[in-house]
Write an enzyme that holds these catalytic residues in place. Structure first.
Site, PDB file in Angstrom:
ATOM      1  N   GLN A   1      -5.633   7.000   5.168  1.00  0.00           N
ATOM      2  CA  GLN A   1      -4.810   5.958   5.762  1.00  0.00           C
ATOM      3  C   GLN A   1      -3.602   5.634   4.517  1.00  0.00           C
ATOM      4  O   GLN A   1      -2.472   5.734   4.979  1.00  0.00           O
ATOM      5  CB  GLN A   1      -5.199   4.988   6.580  1.00  0.00           C
ATOM      6  CG  GLN A   1      -5.459   3.818   5.651  1.00  0.00           C
ATOM      7  CD  GLN A   1      -6.902   3.751   5.346  1.00  0.00           C
ATOM      8  OE1 GLN A   1      -7.742   4.878   5.487  1.00  0.00           O
ATOM      9  NE2 GLN A   1      -7.628   3.052   4.472  1.00  0.00           N
TER      10      GLN A   1
ATOM     11  N   THR B   1       0.886  -1.184  -0.007  1.00  0.00           N
ATOM     12  CA  THR B   1      -0.125  -0.075   0.012  1.00  0.00           C
ATOM     13  C   THR B   1       0.781   1.302  -0.149  1.00  0.00           C
ATOM     14  O   THR B   1       0.697   2.223  -0.692  1.00  0.00           O
ATOM     15  CB  THR B   1      -0.836   0.014   1.324  1.00  0.00           C
ATOM     16  OG1 THR B   1      -1.737  -1.226   1.227  1.00  0.00           O
ATOM     17  CG2 THR B   1      -1.837   1.262   1.207  1.00  0.00           C
TER      18      THR B   1
ATOM     19  N   ARG C   1     -10.245   3.023  10.842  1.00  0.00           N
ATOM     20  CA  ARG C   1     -10.704   2.159   9.821  1.00  0.00           C
ATOM     21  C   ARG C   1     -10.008   0.858  10.317  1.00  0.00           C
ATOM     22  O   ARG C   1      -8.929   0.814  10.672  1.00  0.00           O
ATOM     23  CB  ARG C   1     -10.190   2.483   8.510  1.00  0.00           C
ATOM     24  CG  ARG C   1      -8.748   2.538   8.329  1.00  0.00           C
ATOM     25  CD  ARG C   1      -8.256   1.301   7.596  1.00  0.00           C
ATOM     26  NE  ARG C   1      -6.720   1.503   7.533  1.00  0.00           N
ATOM     27  CZ  ARG C   1      -5.890   0.793   8.244  1.00  0.00           C
ATOM     28  NH1 ARG C   1      -6.116   0.446   9.620  1.00  0.00           N
ATOM     29  NH2 ARG C   1      -4.610   0.946   7.963  1.00  0.00           N
TER      30      ARG C   1
ATOM     31  N   SER D   1       2.861   7.380  11.826  1.00  0.00           N
ATOM     32  CA  SER D   1       1.957   6.914  10.924  1.00  0.00           C
ATOM     33  C   SER D   1       0.812   7.709  10.395  1.00  0.00           C
ATOM     34  O   SER D   1       1.044   9.062  10.878  1.00  0.00           O
ATOM     35  CB  SER D   1       1.314   5.872  12.118  1.00  0.00           C
ATOM     36  OG  SER D   1       0.347   6.654  12.984  1.00  0.00           O
ATOM     37  N   CYS D   2      -0.180   7.022   9.902  1.00  0.00           N
ATOM     38  CA  CYS D   2      -1.174   8.217   9.235  1.00  0.00           C
ATOM     39  C   CYS D   2      -2.086   8.881  10.141  1.00  0.00           C
ATOM     40  O   CYS D   2      -2.138  10.147  10.130  1.00  0.00           O
ATOM     41  CB  CYS D   2      -2.481   7.254   8.770  1.00  0.00           C
ATOM     42  SG  CYS D   2      -2.822   5.751   9.294  1.00  0.00           S
ATOM     43  N   ASN D   3      -2.356   8.580  11.340  1.00  0.00           N
ATOM     44  CA  ASN D   3      -3.234   8.977  12.481  1.00  0.00           C
ATOM     45  C   ASN D   3      -2.104  10.104  12.995  1.00  0.00           C
ATOM     46  O   ASN D   3      -2.604  11.219  13.381  1.00  0.00           O
ATOM     47  CB  ASN D   3      -3.400   8.001  13.523  1.00  0.00           C
ATOM     48  CG  ASN D   3      -4.801   7.316  12.999  1.00  0.00           C
ATOM     49  OD1 ASN D   3      -5.805   8.139  12.425  1.00  0.00           O
ATOM     50  ND2 ASN D   3      -4.851   6.125  13.171  1.00  0.00           N
TER      51      ASN D   3
ATOM     52  N   HIS E   1      -9.890   7.139   8.372  1.00  0.00           N
ATOM     53  CA  HIS E   1      -9.955   7.177   9.901  1.00  0.00           C
ATOM     54  C   HIS E   1     -10.546   8.615  10.124  1.00  0.00           C
ATOM     55  O   HIS E   1     -10.643   9.528   9.040  1.00  0.00           O
ATOM     56  CB  HIS E   1      -8.579   7.541  10.341  1.00  0.00           C
ATOM     57  CG  HIS E   1      -7.830   6.425  10.246  1.00  0.00           C
ATOM     58  ND1 HIS E   1      -7.786   4.978  10.615  1.00  0.00           N
ATOM     59  CD2 HIS E   1      -6.251   6.395   9.627  1.00  0.00           C
ATOM     60  CE1 HIS E   1      -6.890   4.322  10.520  1.00  0.00           C
ATOM     61  NE2 HIS E   1      -5.945   5.240   9.893  1.00  0.00           N
TER      62      HIS E   1
ATOM     63  N   HIS F   1      -1.290   6.883  20.069  1.00  0.00           N
ATOM     64  CA  HIS F   1      -1.176   8.114  19.046  1.00  0.00           C
ATOM     65  C   HIS F   1      -0.692   9.283  19.686  1.00  0.00           C
ATOM     66  O   HIS F   1       0.351  10.014  18.896  1.00  0.00           O
ATOM     67  CB  HIS F   1      -2.501   8.084  18.411  1.00  0.00           C
ATOM     68  CG  HIS F   1      -3.008   6.811  17.807  1.00  0.00           C
ATOM     69  ND1 HIS F   1      -3.885   6.084  18.619  1.00  0.00           N
ATOM     70  CD2 HIS F   1      -2.769   6.107  16.577  1.00  0.00           C
ATOM     71  CE1 HIS F   1      -4.147   5.168  17.983  1.00  0.00           C
ATOM     72  NE2 HIS F   1      -3.669   5.070  16.622  1.00  0.00           N
ATOM     73  N   GLY F   2      -1.123   9.637  20.907  1.00  0.00           N
ATOM     74  CA  GLY F   2      -0.682  10.879  21.683  1.00  0.00           C
ATOM     75  C   GLY F   2       0.685  10.664  21.776  1.00  0.00           C
ATOM     76  O   GLY F   2       1.468  12.058  21.498  1.00  0.00           O
TER      77      GLY F   2
HETATM   78  P1  NAD Z   1       1.659  -3.877   3.095  1.00  0.00           P
HETATM   79  O1  NAD Z   1       1.464  -5.067   3.953  1.00  0.00           O
HETATM   80  O2  NAD Z   1       0.641  -3.168   2.392  1.00  0.00           O
HETATM   81  O3  NAD Z   1       2.956  -3.770   2.105  1.00  0.00           O
HETATM   82  C1  NAD Z   1       4.159  -4.393   2.614  1.00  0.00           C
HETATM   83  C2  NAD Z   1       5.008  -4.865   1.606  1.00  0.00           C
HETATM   84  O4  NAD Z   1       6.273  -5.074   2.179  1.00  0.00           O
HETATM   85  C3  NAD Z   1       4.366  -6.013   1.062  1.00  0.00           C
HETATM   86  O5  NAD Z   1       4.571  -5.781  -0.383  1.00  0.00           O
HETATM   87  C4  NAD Z   1       5.290  -7.231   1.553  1.00  0.00           C
HETATM   88  O6  NAD Z   1       5.427  -8.429   0.754  1.00  0.00           O
HETATM   89  C5  NAD Z   1       6.519  -6.610   1.513  1.00  0.00           C
HETATM   90  N1  NAD Z   1       7.445  -7.143   2.752  1.00  0.00           N
HETATM   91  C6  NAD Z   1       7.362  -8.223   3.305  1.00  0.00           C
HETATM   92  N2  NAD Z   1       8.547  -8.626   3.901  1.00  0.00           N
HETATM   93  C7  NAD Z   1       9.345  -7.801   3.567  1.00  0.00           C
HETATM   94  C8  NAD Z   1      10.908  -7.411   3.811  1.00  0.00           C
HETATM   95  N3  NAD Z   1      11.458  -8.240   4.753  1.00  0.00           N
HETATM   96  N4  NAD Z   1      11.453  -6.461   3.397  1.00  0.00           N
HETATM   97  C9  NAD Z   1      10.970  -5.800   2.416  1.00  0.00           C
HETATM   98  N5  NAD Z   1       9.682  -5.792   2.341  1.00  0.00           N
HETATM   99  C10 NAD Z   1       8.968  -6.988   2.654  1.00  0.00           C
HETATM  100  O7  NAD Z   1       1.762  -2.921   4.179  1.00  0.00           O
HETATM  101  P2  NAD Z   1       1.538  -1.335   4.284  1.00  0.00           P
HETATM  102  O8  NAD Z   1       0.369  -0.815   4.396  1.00  0.00           O
HETATM  103  O9  NAD Z   1       2.305  -0.611   2.835  1.00  0.00           O
HETATM  104  O10 NAD Z   1       2.551  -0.543   5.439  1.00  0.00           O
HETATM  105  C11 NAD Z   1       3.701  -0.562   5.455  1.00  0.00           C
HETATM  106  C12 NAD Z   1       4.366   0.437   6.513  1.00  0.00           C
HETATM  107  O11 NAD Z   1       3.669   1.610   6.429  1.00  0.00           O
HETATM  108  C13 NAD Z   1       4.049  -0.138   7.712  1.00  0.00           C
HETATM  109  O12 NAD Z   1       5.118   0.267   8.541  1.00  0.00           O
HETATM  110  C14 NAD Z   1       2.816   0.682   8.287  1.00  0.00           C
HETATM  111  O13 NAD Z   1       2.400   0.671   9.615  1.00  0.00           O
HETATM  112  C15 NAD Z   1       3.062   2.056   7.551  1.00  0.00           C
HETATM  113  N6  NAD Z   1       1.739   2.676   7.318  1.00  0.00           N
HETATM  114  C16 NAD Z   1       0.623   2.008   6.690  1.00  0.00           C
HETATM  115  C17 NAD Z   1      -0.393   2.802   6.308  1.00  0.00           C
HETATM  116  C18 NAD Z   1      -1.685   2.077   5.606  1.00  0.00           C
HETATM  117  O14 NAD Z   1      -2.758   2.616   6.101  1.00  0.00           O
HETATM  118  N7  NAD Z   1      -1.554   1.146   5.232  1.00  0.00           N
HETATM  119  C19 NAD Z   1      -0.472   4.159   6.626  1.00  0.00           C
HETATM  120  C20 NAD Z   1       0.688   4.915   7.292  1.00  0.00           C
HETATM  121  C21 NAD Z   1       1.740   4.094   7.372  1.00  0.00           C
END
Ligand code: NAD
Length: 342
Positions: free
Chosen positions: A303, A13, A170, A141-143, A221, A195-196
Site C-alpha cells: 500500500q 507516507t 492491512r 487508491s492502492c487497492n 493488502h 473499491h469496485g
Molecule cells: P500521511 O498521513 O502519511 O501523510 C500526510 C501528510 O500530509 C502528513 O505529513 C501531514 O502532516 C500532511 N498534511 C496535513 N495537513 C496538510 C495540509 N493541509 N496540506 C498539506 N499537507 C498536509 O498520509 P498518506 O498515507 O501519505 O496519505 C496521503 C494520501 O495518499 C491520502 O489521500 C491517502 O488516502 C492516499 N494513499 C495512501 C496510501 C497508504 O497506504 N498510505 C496508499 C495509497 C494512497
C-alpha cells in the site's frame, strides 16, 4: 528535454516517496516539498537536498526554533511549479484545491479524495490517455490501483463477464501507531465495498463487485479475485504469462518459497529498491487457477508504494511528455529501478 516543475504538498507516507520518485525522472524537476510540522522527516527532506516549505496549519517559527531552514510557505512553492502533487491526508486534498486554482497550477490528487476532486481518475495501464491535457487528475487508491492493473491486463486480452474480489486490508501503515485493530478482523459492512465502484471510475464497463475485511497487519493488502469470463484464458499458465509479461507485475514461482506477505517484504528488503518498496502487483504462480470459464488468483499490494509510479505517469500524461502509456511506464520504471517484464 522539457522538464516539468513539480512540488509535493504533504510529506508523509506517499509524499516522501513521490518526491524521491520525481527527483529521479529525467523530464521532471522537484522544486520542493511542503510539510506541516518539523519532524525527522522534515530534516530528512533537507538532507536529501529538497527545498522545504510550510503547509496547512504549520508555522514557520516552529521550524526555525529547531533549526530547520524553510523556503517559505506552500504558496511560494506553488508560484514556482507547473504541477503540484497533493499528498495530504484523506479529504484534505479537496480543501487544498482552491490553493492550486488560485496559483493557476495543475494538480495530482491521491485516492483518499473523492473522485470529483479532479477531472479524471487515473491508472497508467488502464486509462493513460484519459489524463492527457487535464489540469486535475486523481491517482486512485492502492487497492483500486492493484485491481485496475490486473483488470486492464485481463480485459484487453479476454472478455470478462463478472469480477468479484475480496480485499483483505492491512489495518495501518508500519509507522501509523495510532490505528488498529491490534487483535481482530473487521468486516467492512458496506456491501459491496467502495473499491469496485472506484475501479469503475477508470474502467466503467467492468462488472466488478468487491467486499473487504481489515486485518491486524501493516505489511500489505491481499486480494482474492474470482473472475468469470465470456471468453477467457485456456489455462492458468496462459493467465500467468499474460500477467508476468506486463510491466508492474511480479509473479513468484513456487520454488522461491514466498508463503505470504512477510516473505514478499523480505524479498523487497533484499532487493533494496528505494525504501524497500514493492511497487508491482505481486502474484504467486501456484495461486492462480483456471477452471472452465472462471479464474481465481491472489495478489498482494504494497500500500505504501504501489501508487508511486502511477503519480509519475499521471504527470507525464497531463503534460503529454510521452507518446503513450507503454513509453511512460518504461521511462518511469527505468528511473525507479522497477525491473521490466522478463
Ligand atoms: P500521511 O498521513 O502519511 O501523510 C500526510 C501528510 O500530509 C502528513 O505529513 C501531514 O502532516 C500532511 N498534511 C496535513 N495537513 C496538510 C495540509 N493541509 N496540506 C498539506 N499537507 C498536509 O498520509 P498518506 O498515507 O501519505 O496519505 C496521503 C494520501 O495518499 C491520502 O489521500 C491517502 O488516502 C492516499 N494513499 C495512501 C496510501 C497508504 O497506504 N498510505 C496508499 C495509497 C494512497
Amino acid at each position: 528535454m522539457t522538464t516539468v516543475r513539480v512540488g509535493v504538498n504533504g510529506f508523509g507516507t506517499i509524499g516522501k516517496r513521490v518526491a524521491a520518485a520525481i527527483a529521479k525522472q529525467p523530464d521532471m524537476t522537484l522544486v520542493g516539498v511542503a510539510k506541516t510540522h518539523p519532524s525527522f522527516e522534515a530534516r530528512e527532506a533537507l538532507r536529501s537536498g529538497y527545498r522545504l516549505y510550510v503547509t496547512g496549519t504549520g508555522d514557520l517559527a516552529a521550524f526555525d526554533r529547531v533549526g530547520l531552514r524553510t523556503a517559505g510557505r506552500v504558496e511560494e512553492m506553488l508560484h514556482d511549479v507547473d504541477v503540484v502533487v497533493d499528498a495530504a491526508p484523506d479529504k484534505v486534498g479537496q480543501e487544498n484545491l482552491h490553493l492550486y486554482q488560485e496559483a493557476g497550477v495543475r494538480a495530482v490528487f491521491q485516492g483518499g479524495e473523492k473522485s470529483d476532486v479532479a477531472e479524471v481518475s487515473f491508472n497508467a495501464l488502464a486509462n493513460y490517455a484519459a489524463a492527457k491535457g487535464h489540469r486535475t487528475v486523481r491517482v486512485v487508491s492502492c487497492n483500486t490501483t492493484g485491481l485496475a492493473r490486473a483488470a486492464s491486463v485481463l480485459t484487453t486480452r479476454w472478455e470478462v463477464d463478472h469480477w468479484e474480489a475480496t480485499i483483505v486490508r492491512r489495518a495501518a501503515d508500519p509507522a501509523e501507531t495510532k490505528r488498529g485493530p491490534l487483535n481482530g478482523i473487521i468486516p467492512t459492512l458496506q456491501i459491496p465495498s467502495h473499491h469496485g465502484h472506484d475501479v469503475n471510475s477508470i474502467l466503467p464497463q467492468l462488472h466488478i463487485t468487491t467486499t473487504a475485511v481489515v486485518v491486524p497487519t501493516t505489511l500489505m493488502h491481499v486480494h482474492v479475485n474470482n473472475v468469470r469470463f465470456r471468453t477467457g484464458p485456456k489455462d492458468a499458465a496462459e493467465l500467468v504469462e499474460a500477467l508476468r509479461g506486463t510491466a508492474r507485475f511480479h509473479v513468484f514461482a513456487r520454488w522461491e518459497g514466498i508463503q505470504g506477505t512477510p516473505q514478499v517484504m523480505e524479498f523487497a528488503r533484499d532487493r533494496g529498491l528505494g525504501r524497500s518498496d514493492m511497487m508491482e502487483n505481486v502474484l504467486w504462480e501456484e495461486g492462480v487457477r483456471v477452471d472452465g470459464r472462471t479464474a481465481t488468483f491472489f495478489q498482494a499490494i504494497h500500500q505504501e508504494s504501489v501508487v508511486i509510479p502511477e503519480v509519475v505517469d499521471a504527470i507525464r500524461a497531463m503534460f503529454d511528455l510521452a507518446p503513450d502509456a507503454a513509453h511512460s511506464i518504461a521511462m518511469t520504471d527505468r528511473a525507479l529501478g522497477i525491473p521490466p517484464p522478463p
